[in-house]
Design a protein around this motif. Structure first.
Motif, mmCIF file in Angstrom:
data_model
loop_
_atom_site.group_PDB
_atom_site.id
_atom_site.type_symbol
_atom_site.label_atom_id
_atom_site.label_comp_id
_atom_site.label_asym_id
_atom_site.label_seq_id
_atom_site.Cartn_x
_atom_site.Cartn_y
_atom_site.Cartn_z
ATOM 1 N N ILE A 102 1.465 4.152 -0.912
ATOM 2 C CA ILE A 102 1.593 2.993 -1.456
ATOM 3 C C ILE A 102 1.767 1.806 -0.235
ATOM 4 C CG2 ILE A 102 2.901 1.323 -3.070
ATOM 5 C CD1 ILE A 102 1.572 3.782 -4.443
ATOM 6 N N GLY A 103 0.866 0.925 -0.068
ATOM 7 C CA GLY A 103 0.956 -0.014 1.040
ATOM 8 C C GLY A 103 0.060 0.222 2.054
ATOM 9 N N THR A 104 -1.341 0.143 1.915
ATOM 10 C CA THR A 104 -2.287 0.641 2.825
ATOM 11 C C THR A 104 -2.235 -0.098 4.253
ATOM 12 O OG1 THR A 104 -3.920 0.691 0.842
ATOM 13 C CG2 THR A 104 -4.711 0.758 2.947
ATOM 14 N N GLY A 105 -1.915 -1.308 3.950
ATOM 15 C CA GLY A 105 -1.829 -2.462 5.212
ATOM 16 C C GLY A 105 -3.150 -2.211 6.061
ATOM 17 N N SER A 106 -2.919 -1.854 7.360
ATOM 18 C CA SER A 106 -4.038 -1.592 8.220
ATOM 19 C C SER A 106 -4.938 -0.567 7.978
ATOM 20 C CB SER A 106 -3.615 -1.639 9.741
ATOM 21 O OG SER A 106 -2.870 -0.374 9.892
ATOM 22 N N GLY A 107 -4.237 0.465 7.156
ATOM 23 C CA GLY A 107 -4.891 1.703 6.858
ATOM 24 C C GLY A 107 -4.417 2.702 7.964
ATOM 25 N N TYR A 108 -3.780 2.399 9.028
ATOM 26 C CA TYR A 108 -3.420 3.369 10.091
ATOM 27 C C TYR A 108 -2.702 4.568 9.487
ATOM 28 C CZ TYR A 108 -1.194 5.288 14.308
ATOM 29 O OH TYR A 108 -0.681 6.243 15.201
#
Ligand code: SAH
Length: 214
Positions: free
Chosen positions: A84-90
Motif C-alpha cells: 500500500i503506497g506505490t509512490g515511486s515504485g522503488y
C-alpha cells in the motif's frame, strides 16, 4: 556518475553497517537502480542516506527503511505480496526481486501511472499497480502472503488484516502523524502476534481506514 559503485557503498555503509543481514535483501538493494525511481534533477542524491521527494509532495523512503521493512517480511521467493503506497515504485521493485507476485496500490492517479510506466520500462512484469484507497486492500486478489504499508497510519487498517493469509506477515508504520514505529503482525494458528521494531516517519496513509483527508 558511477551509480553501481554508489549502490555498493550504500549497501555496505547504510545497510550492512546497521545490521541488515538477509543476503537476498542486500542483493536486491544492490541490483535495483534506485536512481531511476527519482526525479532527474535529484538523481545524484539517489543513494544518500535519506528519504527523497517524489512528484505530488510524496516521498521515496530512505534505503535503510526499505531494507528493514523488506527484511521483516521474510520473503523466500514465491509469495503473493500487497503493497500500500506505490509512490515511486522503488519498494515494489525490491519486493518483486524477492517474491512471486506484487500488487501495489496508490491513492494518487498521477503517481500510480508514472510508477507503472517506470516499472514496465525496467521490465518488471510481475508487478501490478492499482489506483485506489489501499486501506481497503484488494479483496479481489486476497488473500496475500505478505502485506506492506509504506505510509504512516493510526492503526493497521482492518480490511488488510482480513486479507492476510494463514502464516502471513504484515508490516506497517503505526502511530502518530509525525512519528511511527514499524509493527509486524504474523497470522499464527493461535491468532495474530505483533512485534514492534524501528521508529520511523512516513507520509500519512489517507483513506477510509487511515487518516482522514484534510
Ligand atoms: N513505497 C514508496 C514510498 C511511499 S510514500 C516508494 O518506494 O517510493 C507513501 C505513498 O502512499 C504516497 O505515494 C501516498 O500517495 C500513498 N498513499 C497514501 N494514502 C494511501 C492510500 N490510502 N492508499 C494507497 N496509497 C496511499
Amino acid at each position: 556518475m558511477d551509480f553501481s559503485r554508489q549502490r555498493e557503498e550504500m549497501v555496505r555503509n547504510q545497510l550492512v553497517a546497521r545490521g541488515i543481514g538477509d543476503l537476498r535483501v542486500l542483493k536486491a538493494m544492490r541490483d535495483v537502480p534506485r536512481h531511476l525511481f527519482i526525479e532527474e534533477s535529484l538523481r545524484e542524491t539517489a543513494y544518500y542516506d535519506m528519504a527523497l521527494p517524489t512528484a505530488d509532495g510524496q516521498t521515496i523512503s530512505q534505503p535503510y527503511m526499505v531494507a528493514v521493512m523488506t527484511e521483516l517480511l521474510e520473503l523466500r521467493g514465491a509469495e503473493k505480496v500487497l503493497e500500500i503506497g506505490t509512490g515511486s515504485g522503488y519498494q515494489a521493485a525490491i519486493l518483486a526481486e524477492l517474491s512471486g507476485q506484487v500488487f501495489t496500490m496508490e491513492r494518487l492517479g498521477t503517481l500510480a501511472e508514472k510508477a507503472a510506466a517506470r516499472l514496465r520500462s525496467l521490465g518488471y512484469e510481475r508487478i501490478s499497480v492499482t489506483t485506489g484507497d489501499g486501506t481497503l486492500g484488494l479483496p479481489e486478489e486476497a488473500p496475500f502472503d505478505r502485506i506492506i504499508v509504506t505510509a504512516g497510519t493510526p492503526e493497521v487498517p482492518e480490511p488488510l488484516i482480513g486479507q492476510l493469509a494463514p502464516d502471513g506477515i504484515l508490516v506497517a508504520p503505526v502511530g502518530e502523524r509525525f512519528s511511527q514505529i514499524l509493527v509486524k503482525l504474523i497470522r499464527t494458528p493461535q491468532g495474530l502476534r505483533s512485534t514492534y521494531h524501528t521508529p520511523c516517519v512516513f507520509v500519512p496513509l489517507v483513506g477510509a481506514f487511515g487518516w482522514k483527508e484534510e
